[in-house]
Enzyme design. Structure first.
Site, PDB file in Angstrom:
ATOM      1  N   GLU A 132       0.834  -1.208   0.000  1.00  0.00           N
ATOM      2  CA  GLU A 132       0.000   0.000   0.000  1.00  0.00           C
ATOM      3  C   GLU A 132       0.865   1.254   0.000  1.00  0.00           C
ATOM      4  O   GLU A 132       0.542   2.245  -0.642  1.00  0.00           O
ATOM      5  CB  GLU A 132      -0.923   0.012   1.234  1.00  0.00           C
ATOM      6  CG  GLU A 132      -1.964  -1.093   1.261  1.00  0.00           C
ATOM      7  CD  GLU A 132      -2.967  -0.977   0.131  1.00  0.00           C
ATOM      8  OE1 GLU A 132      -2.567  -1.201  -1.027  1.00  0.00           O
ATOM      9  OE2 GLU A 132      -4.135  -0.671   0.403  1.00  0.00           O
ATOM     10  N   THR A 185      -6.186   7.224  -5.155  1.00  0.00           N
ATOM     11  CA  THR A 185      -6.088   7.282  -3.683  1.00  0.00           C
ATOM     12  C   THR A 185      -5.073   8.336  -3.242  1.00  0.00           C
ATOM     13  O   THR A 185      -5.307   9.073  -2.279  1.00  0.00           O
ATOM     14  CB  THR A 185      -5.685   5.900  -3.126  1.00  0.00           C
ATOM     15  OG1 THR A 185      -6.708   4.985  -3.474  1.00  0.00           O
ATOM     16  CG2 THR A 185      -5.548   5.918  -1.610  1.00  0.00           C
TER      17      THR A 185
HETATM   18  N1  HSE Z   1      -8.155   4.650   4.419  1.00  0.00           N
HETATM   19  C1  HSE Z   1      -7.720   4.803   3.057  1.00  0.00           C
HETATM   20  C2  HSE Z   1      -8.138   6.191   2.573  1.00  0.00           C
HETATM   21  C3  HSE Z   1      -8.373   3.759   2.196  1.00  0.00           C
HETATM   22  O1  HSE Z   1      -9.270   6.576   2.841  1.00  0.00           O
HETATM   23  O2  HSE Z   1      -7.333   6.864   1.942  1.00  0.00           O
HETATM   24  C4  HSE Z   1      -7.961   3.835   0.752  1.00  0.00           C
HETATM   25  O3  HSE Z   1      -8.702   2.860   0.029  1.00  0.00           O
END
Ligand code: HSE
Length: 310
Positions: A132, A185
């Site tokens: 990630e 993201t």
């Molecule tokens: N918690 C992370 C965000 C999840 O909201 O950026 C990304 O899928």
């Protein structure tokens, strides 16, 4: 010991509205598949990615699957091992459904199986978090932990990592709609405010505690009341077409609660059964169609098992 394996790993809904970076759950579909073969030539090779439209890197150290497999082999002192990987993307990239997480988790689960199950699902989480970090700049665990462990997972702490499996109320269904608009993201993380007001923090931690309590108490009303986000959603929802109206439509169709899945643009609702979940996705998709936005819908129970051999 096996020389070859094919693994499916599930998509995930991270944040669950109020729990930014600390809550997530896994669904049965969509998900990604990884085929892995052991070879005699040491080193990790990513042979092919199917279904990514050329969007993902093939270089071993840049791709989250191969990079995390390498990291895992180093950790268990087996850099002598030769691995060939084929990644099959079966879910949209940049959708807010934990796409990179599903790929990484499938790869880690596969190599762990081929090495004789040396680590538990929970022990694999830090390796997936590295993936990630590679994908979006921060190693958040709220997609990879539920993808590996199944069900709802709470990330109680990052340092040290403390993961808690939470119960799932019977018959709970997720209604997910992915509108085809681009929300990476990385960008969706950069737009979040760095400072929060104490009064908003109070609201937020009340809701996180309420949601966790609702899961333990099997109290759908409490879960719904707690699915409120005063910190992240007000900023990120701007990127999702007609977000307030989508919420209104979901709630008019008996959603327990509604919000952004992960960093978006997917939205999701929780529903008390499958037919309610289907009605919600249909209504949301009909609305997006009126806006000329293509969308994909997924209706799924909460996935309890995590990755599986196929
Ligand atoms: N918690 C992370 C965000 C999840 O909201 O950026 C990304 O899928």
């Amino acid at each position: 010991m096996k020389n070859s394996i094919k693994v499916f790993a599930p998509a995930t809904v991270a944040n669950v509205v109020c729990g930014f970076d600390v809550l997530g759950f896994a669904v049965n579909e969509p998900g990604d598949e990884v085929t892995m073969n052991l070879t005699n030539e040491p080193g990790v090779k990513l042979l092919k990615i199917i279904g990514d439209g050329g969007k993902l890197p093939l270089a071993t150290d840049k791709n989250t699957v191969s990079a995390s497999v390498k990291h895992f082999l180093k950790h268990i002192n087996r850099e002598d091992v030769g691995v060939e990987i084929v990644l099959e993307k079966k879910m949209p990239i940049g959708s807010g459904l934990g796409s990179s997480s599903a790929s990484t988790v499938a790869g880690l689960f596969a190599i762990n199986q081929l090495m004789g199950n040396v680590l538990s699902a929970k022990e694999l989480v830090p390796f997936a978090m590295k993936g990630e970090e590679l994908a979006c700049g921060f190693g958040h665990a709220d997609n990879v932990a539920p993808a590996l462990m199944g069900g709802f997972v709470l990330v109680r702490s990052y340092e040290p990592l403390d993961l808690i499996s939470l119960p799932t109320p019977a018959n709970l269904f997720a209604a997910i709609v992915y509108p085809e608009v681009d929300v990476p993201t990385k960008d969706a993380r950069q737009m979040i405010r760095r400072n929060v007001l104490l009064k908003d923090a109070v609201t937020q931690w009340g809701n996180v505690a309420g949601l966790v309590s609702g899961l333990f108490l099997n109290d759908l009303d409490l879960i719904g009341r707690s699915m409120t986000d005063v910190l992240i959603e007000p900023v990120r929802s701007i990127l999702i077409p007609d977000f307030p109206l989508l919420r209104q439509l979901a709630m008019e169709n008996q959603a327990i609660g509604f919000g952004i899945s992960g960093s978006g643009p997917s939205v999701f609702a929780l529903a008390k059964d499958e037919s309610t979940a289907k009605k919600i996705t249909q209504t949301l998709q009909n609305h997006l169609k009126k806006l000329n936005i293509n969308s994909h819908a997924y209706v799924s129970a909460v996935n309890a098992e995590g990755p599986k051999i196929i």
